[in-house]
Design a protein around this motif. Structure first.
Motif, short mmCIF file in Angstrom:
data_model
loop_
_atom_site.label_atom_id
_atom_site.label_comp_id
_atom_site.label_asym_id
_atom_site.label_seq_id
_atom_site.Cartn_x
_atom_site.Cartn_y
_atom_site.Cartn_z
N VAL A 82 1.09 -1.22 -0.14
CA VAL A 82 0.02 -0.07 0.05
C VAL A 82 1.01 1.04 0.13
O VAL A 82 1.83 1.42 0.99
N TYR A 83 0.63 2.00 -0.87
CA TYR A 83 1.65 3.33 -1.03
C TYR A 83 0.79 4.60 -0.90
O TYR A 83 -0.57 4.76 -1.34
N ALA A 84 1.23 5.59 -0.21
CA ALA A 84 0.35 6.78 -0.05
C ALA A 84 1.76 7.71 -0.82
O ALA A 84 2.79 8.06 -0.43
N GLY A 85 1.37 8.09 -2.15
CA GLY A 85 2.41 8.80 -2.96
C GLY A 85 3.53 7.86 -3.12
O GLY A 85 3.31 6.70 -3.46
N LEU A 86 4.58 8.38 -2.62
CA LEU A 86 5.83 7.63 -2.85
C LEU A 86 6.12 6.60 -1.75
O LEU A 86 7.23 6.02 -1.74
N ASN A 87 5.49 7.09 -0.57
CA ASN A 87 5.70 6.30 0.81
C ASN A 87 4.97 5.14 0.84
O ASN A 87 3.80 4.98 0.56
N LEU A 88 5.97 3.78 1.24
CA LEU A 88 5.18 2.53 1.62
C LEU A 88 4.30 2.68 2.65
O LEU A 88 4.91 3.13 3.86
N ASP A 89 3.11 2.37 2.77
CA ASP A 89 2.32 2.46 3.97
C ASP A 89 2.32 1.40 4.69
O ASP A 89 1.91 1.12 5.91
N GLY A 90 2.15 0.03 3.86
CA GLY A 90 2.19 -1.15 4.57
C GLY A 90 2.51 -2.26 3.62
O GLY A 90 2.19 -2.08 2.31
N THR A 91 2.70 -3.44 4.00
CA THR A 91 3.09 -4.58 3.15
C THR A 91 2.22 -6.00 3.65
O THR A 91 2.40 -5.96 4.81
N PHE A 92 1.61 -6.48 2.68
CA PHE A 92 0.71 -7.79 3.25
C PHE A 92 1.08 -8.98 2.40
O PHE A 92 1.51 -8.77 1.13
N LEU A 93 0.75 -10.03 2.96
CA LEU A 93 1.19 -11.26 2.38
C LEU A 93 -0.02 -11.67 1.43
O LEU A 93 0.19 -12.52 0.61
N SER A 94 -1.05 -11.30 1.77
CA SER A 94 -2.46 -11.49 0.78
C SER A 94 -3.25 -10.35 0.46
O SER A 94 -3.08 -9.28 1.18
N TYR A 95 -3.99 -10.42 -0.46
CA TYR A 95 -4.74 -9.58 -1.03
C TYR A 95 -5.89 -9.30 0.02
O TYR A 95 -6.21 -8.07 0.43
N ASN A 96 -6.40 -10.23 0.65
CA ASN A 96 -7.43 -10.18 1.78
C ASN A 96 -6.87 -9.32 2.80
O ASN A 96 -7.53 -8.49 3.34
N GLU A 97 -5.79 -9.59 3.35
CA GLU A 97 -5.13 -8.68 4.29
C GLU A 97 -5.07 -7.10 4.13
O GLU A 97 -5.48 -6.24 5.02
N ALA A 98 -4.56 -6.92 2.79
CA ALA A 98 -4.45 -5.46 2.50
C ALA A 98 -5.82 -4.88 2.52
O ALA A 98 -6.02 -3.86 2.82
N LYS A 99 -6.79 -5.42 1.70
CA LYS A 99 -8.04 -5.14 1.76
C LYS A 99 -8.62 -4.82 3.07
O LYS A 99 -9.38 -3.81 3.37
N GLN A 100 -8.60 -5.70 4.07
CA GLN A 100 -9.14 -5.46 5.39
C GLN A 100 -8.22 -4.13 6.01
O GLN A 100 -9.10 -3.70 6.76
N TYR A 101 -7.04 -4.18 5.82
CA TYR A 101 -6.38 -3.06 6.35
C TYR A 101 -7.13 -1.91 5.97
O TYR A 101 -7.19 -0.79 6.49
N LEU A 102 -7.08 -1.60 4.50
CA LEU A 102 -7.76 -0.57 3.93
C LEU A 102 -9.11 -0.11 4.37
O LEU A 102 -9.47 1.10 4.65
N GLU A 103 -10.02 -1.10 4.57
CA GLU A 103 -11.19 -0.88 4.98
C GLU A 103 -11.34 -0.33 6.32
O GLU A 103 -12.13 0.37 6.69
N GLU A 104 -10.69 -0.99 7.17
CA GLU A 104 -10.29 -0.55 8.66
C GLU A 104 -9.78 0.87 8.70
O GLU A 104 -10.18 1.62 9.58
N GLU A 105 -8.87 1.34 7.76
CA GLU A 105 -8.74 2.71 7.73
C GLU A 105 -9.62 3.64 7.06
O GLU A 105 -9.38 4.89 6.83
N GLY A 106 -10.84 3.00 6.59
CA GLY A 106 -11.78 3.73 6.16
C GLY A 106 -11.74 4.20 4.57
O GLY A 106 -12.27 5.07 4.14
N PHE A 107 -10.88 3.18 3.73
CA PHE A 107 -10.91 3.45 2.55
C PHE A 107 -11.79 2.55 1.97
O PHE A 107 -12.11 1.42 2.31
N ARG A 108 -12.30 2.96 0.56
CA ARG A 108 -13.08 2.00 -0.27
C ARG A 108 -12.38 1.99 -1.62
O ARG A 108 -11.69 2.82 -2.04
N LYS A 109 -12.51 0.69 -2.50
CA LYS A 109 -11.96 0.86 -3.70
C LYS A 109 -12.57 1.64 -4.88
O LYS A 109 -13.97 1.87 -4.78
#
Length: 156
Positions: A128-155
């Motif tokens: 997950v990137y915010a501009g050029l900054n790496l915000d997080g790294t996840f082993l699976s798509y579902n983990e990344a999706k869960q993180y983004l949703e918990e942070e209030g983001f939607r696709k």
């Protein structure tokens, strides 16, 4: 300091920007081709010479909480440069994004404040990137999706 007329002449030299007159003689310039909900590149350029350029994704500038950079004391070259960078940062596959995404699978996620994060599948990880900054790294798509949703983001 450049005058209002000088700043206006520089800004109007960018054909991709559309002028929008607002109250008190101020002027906004929109970038209709922005890939983000954010369309204002120039915000409240005032006859006294004050104004703002959108710079949330730019490095080396002091930005306010809305991602805007005050251009009151900018030189001609500085103003041209920040406008070019702002337009580039809001364009599809900007240089910044291209450097991150390359040929990898990617998705854009947005929150209620119109902040955008880019989810990129690279080297069997989901980053997950915010501009050029790496915000997080996840082993699976579902983990990344869960993180983004918990942070209030939607696709998008």
């Amino acid at each position: 300091m450049l005058t209002f007329e000088q700043k206006l002449a520089i800004i109007e030299s960018f054909p991709q920007l559309e002028r929008k007159n607002v109250s008190l003689g101020r002027v906004n310039f929109h970038f209709a081709e922005s890939i983000y909900d954010k369309k204002n590149v120039i915000y409240h350029l005032h006859p006294n010479g004050n104004g703002f350029v959108y710079g949330e994704f730019l490095e080396g500038y002091d930005v306010d909480p809305k991602g805007m950079v005050n251009i009151r004391d900018f030189t001609s070259d500085e103003l041209k440069s920040i406008i070019e960078q702002s337009i580039e940062s809001l364009s599809a596959n900007s240089t910044i994004e291209s450097a991150i995404i390359e040929d990898n699978e990617e998705e854009r996620w947005i929150n209620s404040e119109n902040h955008t994060l880019i989810l990129v599948h690279e080297d069997e990880m989901w980053n997950v990137y915010a501009g050029l900054n790496l915000d997080g790294t996840f082993l699976s798509y579902n983990e990344a999706k869960q993180y983004l949703e918990e942070e209030g983001f939607r696709k998008r």
